[in-house]
Design an enzyme around this catalytic site. Structure first.
Site: not given
Length: 414
Positions: A160, A186, A197, A283, A414
């Site tokens: 992702t 992932k 997780t 991230e 988005s």
């Protein structure tokens, strides 16, 4: 990321296809509008597998988790395939279970297996409408392309916000037979301890009972994935599954003997490495953080302290800023739900640039800020905490908290 070496175990290529009899594939079926990105993955075993899984502890659970749990109960912990999609989590949808069940049926039909032999999983945005149509189109195509070389396409299909695919595999011997165990994972955000997780799929050709696979998985999750934190959010779709098809040819492992311990160690190696990969690719992350808590009186104390340190947002920010603000380590240790003497605690900050002692017996010690900056400028930082209260140790993994984390999650849909 440095891989720790273990005697008797060799790192190999192949991910979920490293073990004998496993095939995989990945492609774009239309869930992700970017046709260059895979959004559907599949793993298939030529022989029936004993299977086990652990799931998120979030009260909100994705429909695929509910369906997979039911399938493994119906099949008696047997499975032959995994089907997984990205971009849409199939969570909080009125027809979620219906869609996940239909995906299993479509997969079973194309592979010629039973519906309950399918493990189904999803990852992506929560609360988005989900349709069966992309799966009806993609599943026949993905089955046609299944191969022993398809592990990379499958690993890419579950990404992702991940920036890199995550695969690990090892070979080892049991009863003179060469065995293999590999996995793909992932996860980049919405990652916090308490299993599972992210999405993680492990395959092996070891012959072992379903009960022992479940026992090994549940125990190793506690010291790997459950000791990982990126941002404090526990996902709704977390799952780790293990499938063992026995094609290595060893005698079935049915007791907690020496062969079981060899298998369990292999599972630990793969899962711990994937945990570190997930932490390093958090991230927006620029640094992998690893906290080792040693000198604890028991494992739970060591785990709790290490997880508290890794989970501290203030510490994550300090590591991003390359600031040796060790007081934030002591602060995080201090609110750990565990019993120890804070006046015995030692703390070191370690990287490839060297080691710097910042705390001894609960109090600060003088150190060079210039040298500390060099230590913290590296992309892998180790925080060593010694409670001086016993012989047990544990590790936890995470990453720094950067400006990019906010940017990524500010417009995630988005």
């Amino acid at each position: 990321m440095t891989k720790e070496q273990f005697d008797g175990y060799t790192y190999i290529e192949g991910g979920v296809c490293a073990a004998k009899g496993f095939l995989a594939n990945g492609l774009n079926c239309g869930i992700n509008p970017d046709k260059k990105k895979n959004d559907l993955g599949m793993i298939y075993s030529e022989k029936e597998c004993t299977a086990a899984a652990v799931y998120t502890q979030n009260k909100v659970k994705g429909a695929p988790i509910l369906v997979t749990k039911e399938n493994l109960i119906k099949s008696g912990q047997k499975a032959k395939a995994v089907v997984v999609n990205s971009k849409n989590a199939n969570t909080c949808n009125a027809n979620g279970v219906e869609v996940a069940t239909k995906v299993c049926e479509l997969t079973a039909k194309e592979l010629g297996i039973k519906t309950e032999e399918v493990i189904v999983a999803s990852t992506g945005v929560i609360g988005q409408p989900m349709s069966v149509e992309p799966f009806a189109k993609g599943i026949p195509e993905i089955v046609k392309g299944l191969s022993a070389e398809g592990h990379e396409e499958a690993a890419k299909a579950i990404m992702t916000t991940d920036t890199v695919k995550k695969e690990v595999a090892v070979s080892f011997e049991i009863q003179g037979k060469t065995c293999h165990l590999g996995g793909m994972a992932k996860g980049s955000g919405m990652i916090h301890p308490n299993m599972a997780t992210t999405l993680n799929f492990v395959t092996t050709d070891v012959a072992i009972s379903g009960a022992l696979v479940q026992k090994a998985l549940s125990e190793i999750v506690k010291v790997t994935y459950n000791c990982l934190s990126v941002d404090g959010d526990t996902s709704t779709n977390d799952m780790v599954s293990v499938m063992a098809n026995g094609m290595a040819g060893n005698e079935m492992i049915e007791t907690e003997n020496a062969e079981y311990e060899i298998f369990k160690k292999a599972l630990y190696i793969v899962m711990s490495n994937m945990t570190k990969m997930l932490a390093a690719d958090g991230e927006g992350a620029s640094k992998l953080l690893e906290c080792t808590c040693s000198g604890a009186k028991d494992l739970q104390t060591a785990i709790t302290v290490a997880k508290n340190v890794i989970g501290s947002s203030l510490l994550k920010c300090a590591m991003f800023g390359e600031d040796a603000n060790w007081g934030r380590v002591l602060c995080a240790i201090g609110y750990a739900d565990a019993e120890f003497d804070i006046m015995k605690v030692n703390v070191d900050l370690v990287s490839s640039a060297g080691t710097i002692a910042v705390c001894r017996n609960g109090a600060g010690v003088e150190f060079s800020e210039e040298f500390a900056s060099k230590v913290l400028a590296q992309d892998e930082i180790h925080i060593h905490v010694d409670l001086q209260d016993g012989q047990v140790s544990a590790k936890a993994w995470g990453c720094d908290l950067t400006y990019d984390y906010v940017k990524i999650n500010g417009d995630y849909r988005s």
